[in-house]
Design a protein around this motif. Structure first.
Motif, short mmCIF file in Angstrom:
data_model
loop_
_atom_site.label_atom_id
_atom_site.label_comp_id
_atom_site.label_asym_id
_atom_site.label_seq_id
_atom_site.Cartn_x
_atom_site.Cartn_y
_atom_site.Cartn_z
N VAL A 86 -5.81 -3.17 -7.98
CA VAL A 86 -4.66 -2.27 -7.99
C VAL A 86 -3.40 -3.13 -7.98
N GLY A 87 -2.47 -2.79 -8.86
CA GLY A 87 -1.23 -3.56 -8.96
C GLY A 87 -0.40 -3.43 -7.69
N SER A 88 0.84 -3.90 -7.82
CA SER A 88 1.72 -3.94 -6.66
C SER A 88 2.83 -2.91 -6.81
N VAL A 89 3.37 -2.46 -5.69
CA VAL A 89 4.48 -1.50 -5.76
C VAL A 89 5.74 -2.12 -6.35
N THR A 90 5.78 -3.43 -6.47
CA THR A 90 6.95 -4.06 -7.07
C THR A 90 6.83 -4.15 -8.59
N ASP A 91 5.67 -3.78 -9.13
CA ASP A 91 5.50 -3.80 -10.58
C ASP A 91 6.28 -2.67 -11.23
N LYS A 92 6.58 -2.85 -12.51
CA LYS A 92 7.34 -1.84 -13.24
C LYS A 92 6.55 -0.54 -13.36
N PRO A 121 13.90 11.46 -9.96
CA PRO A 121 14.61 10.51 -10.81
C PRO A 121 13.70 9.41 -11.34
N PRO A 122 14.00 8.86 -12.50
CA PRO A 122 13.17 7.79 -13.07
C PRO A 122 13.19 6.53 -12.20
N THR A 123 14.13 6.47 -11.28
CA THR A 123 14.23 5.30 -10.40
C THR A 123 13.30 5.39 -9.20
N ILE A 124 12.56 6.48 -9.09
CA ILE A 124 11.66 6.64 -7.93
C ILE A 124 10.67 5.48 -7.89
N ARG A 125 10.41 5.00 -6.69
CA ARG A 125 9.45 3.91 -6.51
C ARG A 125 8.61 4.18 -5.28
N ALA A 126 7.41 3.64 -5.31
CA ALA A 126 6.62 3.64 -4.09
C ALA A 126 7.06 2.43 -3.26
N MET A 127 7.34 2.65 -2.00
CA MET A 127 7.73 1.56 -1.13
C MET A 127 6.50 0.81 -0.63
N SER A 128 5.43 1.56 -0.46
CA SER A 128 4.17 0.94 -0.06
C SER A 128 3.03 1.84 -0.50
N MET A 129 1.86 1.28 -0.54
CA MET A 129 0.68 2.09 -0.85
C MET A 129 -0.52 1.53 -0.13
N GLY A 130 -1.50 2.38 0.05
CA GLY A 130 -2.70 1.94 0.73
C GLY A 130 -3.88 2.80 0.33
N ASP A 173 11.74 8.45 -1.81
CA ASP A 173 12.41 9.67 -1.35
C ASP A 173 11.82 10.15 -0.01
N ASN A 174 11.12 9.24 0.66
CA ASN A 174 10.56 9.51 1.99
C ASN A 174 9.38 10.46 2.01
N HIS A 175 8.80 10.68 0.84
CA HIS A 175 7.65 11.56 0.78
C HIS A 175 6.38 10.72 0.86
N ASP A 176 5.39 11.15 1.63
CA ASP A 176 4.17 10.33 1.71
C ASP A 176 2.92 11.13 2.02
N THR A 177 2.95 12.42 1.76
CA THR A 177 1.80 13.23 2.18
C THR A 177 0.72 13.38 1.11
N GLY A 178 0.99 12.91 -0.10
CA GLY A 178 0.00 13.11 -1.15
C GLY A 178 -1.14 12.10 -1.09
N LEU A 179 -2.35 12.59 -1.19
CA LEU A 179 -3.51 11.71 -1.32
C LEU A 179 -3.96 11.77 -2.78
N TYR A 180 -3.81 10.65 -3.46
CA TYR A 180 -4.16 10.58 -4.88
C TYR A 180 -5.62 10.13 -4.97
N THR A 181 -6.49 11.09 -5.14
CA THR A 181 -7.90 10.73 -5.21
C THR A 181 -8.17 9.92 -6.47
N PHE A 182 -9.21 9.11 -6.40
CA PHE A 182 -9.57 8.30 -7.57
C PHE A 182 -9.85 9.21 -8.77
#
Ligand SMILES: [Zn+2]
Ligand SMILES: [Zn+2]
Length: 118
Positions: free
Chosen positions: A11-17, A62-71, A84-93
């Motif tokens: 899995v890539g990094s949150v700093t990737d484009k 906005p297109p500038t939205i970014r993930a600050m972290s992921m796990g 945008d301070n949202h973090d409740t979504g679980l993205y299943t595989f």
């Protein structure tokens, strides 16, 4: 029984484009952050029984939205903390691989199917 679901091996990094995921079957997925956030599967974004919020679109996110972290969540999902301070979504595989993957192959095969009624 359903065939074994591929799992992310890289899995890539949150700093990737863009987010990239390489799967256990060799498939390589890419995702724009904006599209991932728009497709947040949590109840507040997608609704649940008896609650149907307006769908998120590129107007809301906005297109500038970014993930600050992921796990990883257990052995079945990824979770993002969004700028945008949202973090409740679980993205299943399953969601990431079968519905949100933006690689050419997946986009083509999804557009060949009838649009899902929702
Ligand atoms: Zn959400
Ligand atoms: Zn794909």
């Amino acid at each position: 029984m359903a065939p074994k679901m591929p799992t992310p091996v890289q899995v890539g990094s949150v700093t990737d484009k863009q987010l990239t995921i390489t799967w256990s079957d060799g498939h390589r997925s890419n995702y724009s952050w904006q599209n991932l956030r728009i497709n947040c599967p949590c109840a507040a974004c997608r609704g649940e029984f008896g609650y149907r919020p307006p769908r998120l679109t590129a107007q809301n996110i906005p297109p500038t939205i970014r993930a600050m972290s992921m796990g990883r969540v257990g052995a079945y999902a990824l979770r993002f903390s969004w700028s945008d301070n949202h973090d409740t979504g679980l993205y299943t595989f399953n969601l990431l691989r079968n519905e949100l993957c933006e690689c050419e192959e997946c986009v083509r095969s999804r557009s060949a199917q009838a649009p899902a009624s929702d």
